[in-house]
Design an enzyme around this catalytic site. Structure first.
Site, PDB file in Angstrom:
ATOM      1  N   TRP A 105       0.527  -1.193   0.026  1.00  0.00           N
ATOM      2  CA  TRP A 105      -0.016   0.034   0.048  1.00  0.00           C
ATOM      3  C   TRP A 105       0.917   1.114   0.086  1.00  0.00           C
ATOM      4  CZ3 TRP A 105      -4.274  -0.568  -2.026  1.00  0.00           C
ATOM      5  CH2 TRP A 105      -5.052  -2.167  -1.708  1.00  0.00           C
ATOM      6  N   ASP A 174      -1.326   6.495   6.506  1.00  0.00           N
ATOM      7  CA  ASP A 174      -2.385   5.834   5.905  1.00  0.00           C
ATOM      8  C   ASP A 174      -2.813   4.942   7.116  1.00  0.00           C
ATOM      9  OD1 ASP A 174      -4.154   4.053   4.906  1.00  0.00           O
ATOM     10  OD2 ASP A 174      -2.781   3.561   3.144  1.00  0.00           O
ATOM     11  N   LYS A 224     -12.788  -1.157   6.769  1.00  0.00           N
ATOM     12  CA  LYS A 224     -12.182  -2.172   7.488  1.00  0.00           C
ATOM     13  C   LYS A 224     -12.338  -2.065   9.066  1.00  0.00           C
ATOM     14  CE  LYS A 224      -8.523  -2.520   4.164  1.00  0.00           C
ATOM     15  NZ  LYS A 224      -9.000  -2.010   3.088  1.00  0.00           N
TER      16      LYS A 224
HETATM   17  N1  PMP Z   1      -4.238   1.653   2.319  1.00  0.00           N
HETATM   18  C1  PMP Z   1      -4.461   0.406   2.913  1.00  0.00           C
HETATM   19  C2  PMP Z   1      -3.684   0.029   4.113  1.00  0.00           C
HETATM   20  C3  PMP Z   1      -5.434  -0.634   2.550  1.00  0.00           C
HETATM   21  O1  PMP Z   1      -5.349  -1.540   3.102  1.00  0.00           O
HETATM   22  C4  PMP Z   1      -6.219  -0.376   1.552  1.00  0.00           C
HETATM   23  C5  PMP Z   1      -7.277  -1.257   0.837  1.00  0.00           C
HETATM   24  N2  PMP Z   1      -6.939  -2.608   1.245  1.00  0.00           N
HETATM   25  C6  PMP Z   1      -6.120   0.655   0.645  1.00  0.00           C
HETATM   26  C7  PMP Z   1      -5.168   1.692   1.217  1.00  0.00           C
HETATM   27  C8  PMP Z   1      -7.105   1.121  -0.572  1.00  0.00           C
HETATM   28  O2  PMP Z   1      -8.182   1.248  -0.248  1.00  0.00           O
HETATM   29  P1  PMP Z   1      -9.375   1.444  -1.027  1.00  0.00           P
HETATM   30  O3  PMP Z   1      -9.602   0.187  -1.575  1.00  0.00           O
HETATM   31  O4  PMP Z   1     -10.483   2.174  -0.300  1.00  0.00           O
HETATM   32  O5  PMP Z   1      -9.033   2.506  -2.212  1.00  0.00           O
END
Ligand code: PMP
Length: 371
Positions: A105, A174, A224
């Site tokens: 990520w 994040d 989440k």
């Molecule tokens: N950051 C993290 C740490 C994630 O786990 C995720 C999704 N699994 C995202 C960003 C991306 O999020 P989204 O699917 O809502 O765009």
């Protein structure tokens, strides 16, 4: 409680049953007004109450100081991979940003930011995403507009159990997959600086000095830990707003959204409503401190089994940064024994446990050219 399937999905993830029941109860008639939140105008006073309540619950649960704005945006965590550089990389003339890359990520975020400025990974190359590079090895660039990290790498199960020290640089986190799983000190003021503040130094000038405020911005998709997909929370320090690049899409412009109370365009009303119910549930169950205790307990059950399994289960993550949210493990041996893993998943499924299959990339080598 109705017996339900045990869902281990990282996100969208399990929601408290009481939240689902309340949403079900209110689906046809929200609060006696005869319509559903799904049908409600985002400009109505009823929805205004919902969004304001969601914000005040968040402020209460995370003790968010007044000089931070709270936004409810669309575009997911991935939208913020773009919004962060679009809004913040212009904070300094050089348009550069420092990234700490500890998994999929943060690697994706760094790659997206490259479209808008100069991105530098601040630490030496790693062979795999199984640990946080030693902070003393980070070479932070004093002219970077911000320092970015991912507090919990969902795929790789690498979680920070400390807040990175950036020597006063704007810190962006994040927290998509560990938001509200534990308390966060949004504006951590260093002891020494508190002392200088007491000694009469002006806060506004200190604000720009080394180490005063830890977080510039925190973002997290809701699906989440705090609700369902569709809404992303952004907590941003006031003085960082208003520096968007001219090419920033208006829906991602923090200044515009702050001025419009996140209502520049139609927001994900139902997702915000579900978030308010989850936040209420967290509050009624002891808040972020109680969530931390619970998450420690839950993850320890799994790590203890892995540790005591004599290598039958293997977690590749360094013990100092093992995630309390996502526990990646292989069955059989380090690279996994596919036949055994299949058997494990079949056995789990028979016992009503789903979404245990991990991400294949967990043990892939870290390739810096991906960044
Ligand atoms: N950051 C993290 C740490 C994630 O786990 C995720 C999704 N699994 C995202 C960003 C991306 O999020 P989204 O699917 O809502 O765009």
């Amino acid at each position: 409680e109705k017996k339900r399937t045990l869902n281990f999905g990282a996100g969208p993830a399990k929601l408290p049953q009481s939240v689902l029941l309340q949403a079900q109860k209110e689906l046809l008639d929200y609060s006696g007004i005869g319509i559903s939140v799904l049908e409600m105008s985002h400009r109505s006073s009823d929805f205004n109450k919902i969004i304001n309540k969601t914000e005040s619950l968040l402020r209460e649960l995370l003790n968010i100081p007044d000089n931070y704005k709270v936004l409810f945006l669309q575009g997911g965590g991935s939208g913020q991979f773009s919004a962060v550089p679009l809004n913040l990389i212009g904070l300094k003339e050089d348009r550069c940003a420092d990234y700490i890359v500890t998994g999929t990520w943060s690697a994706k975020a760094a790659k997206e930011a490259e479209k808008y400025g100069k991105v530098r990974v601040v630490h030496p190359k790693m062979d795999s995403y199984t640990k946080i590079p030693e902070p003393s090895s980070w070479t932070l660039n004093p002219s970077a507009s911000y320092v970015y990290y991912c507090c919990n790498e969902t795929v790789h199960g690498v979680e920070y159990h400390f807040t990175p020290e950036t020597n006063g640089a704007v810190l962006v986190s994040d927290m998509s997959s560990n938001f509200l799983s534990r308390p966060v000190d949004v504006s951590k003021v260093r002891r020494g600086l508190l002392r200088s503040l007491r000694d009469g130094a002006a806060y506004s000038s200190l604000n720009l000095c080394a180490g005063v405020v830890q977080f510039g911005l925190i973002f997290a998709g809701a699906q989440k830990n705090v609700g369902c997909a569709g809404v992303t929370v952004v907590i941003v320090r006031e003085d960082l707003i208003g520096h968007a690049l001219k090419e920033c899409p208006i829906v991602l412009d923090y200044k515009v959204q702050v001025e419009m109370n996140s209502l520049y365009n139609t927001p994900p009303c139902f997702s915000i409503y579900i978030m308010s119910l989850v936040l209420e549930w967290i509050k009624n169950n002891g808040g972020s401190a109680a969530m931390e205790t619970l998450n420690k307990q839950k993850s320890s059950i799994i790590y203890d089994i892995i540790n005591a399994s004599n290598g039958f289960y293997v977690c590749p993550v360094d013990s100092a940064c093992r995630s309390r949210m996502n526990v990646p493990f292989r069955v059989g041996k380090k690279e996994g024994d596919e036949a055994l893993e299949k058997k494990f998943l079949e056995g789990a499924s028979k016992r009503g446990m789903i979404s245990l299959k991990g991400h294949r990339s967990v043990l892939l080598k870290y390739n810096p050219s991906d960044v």
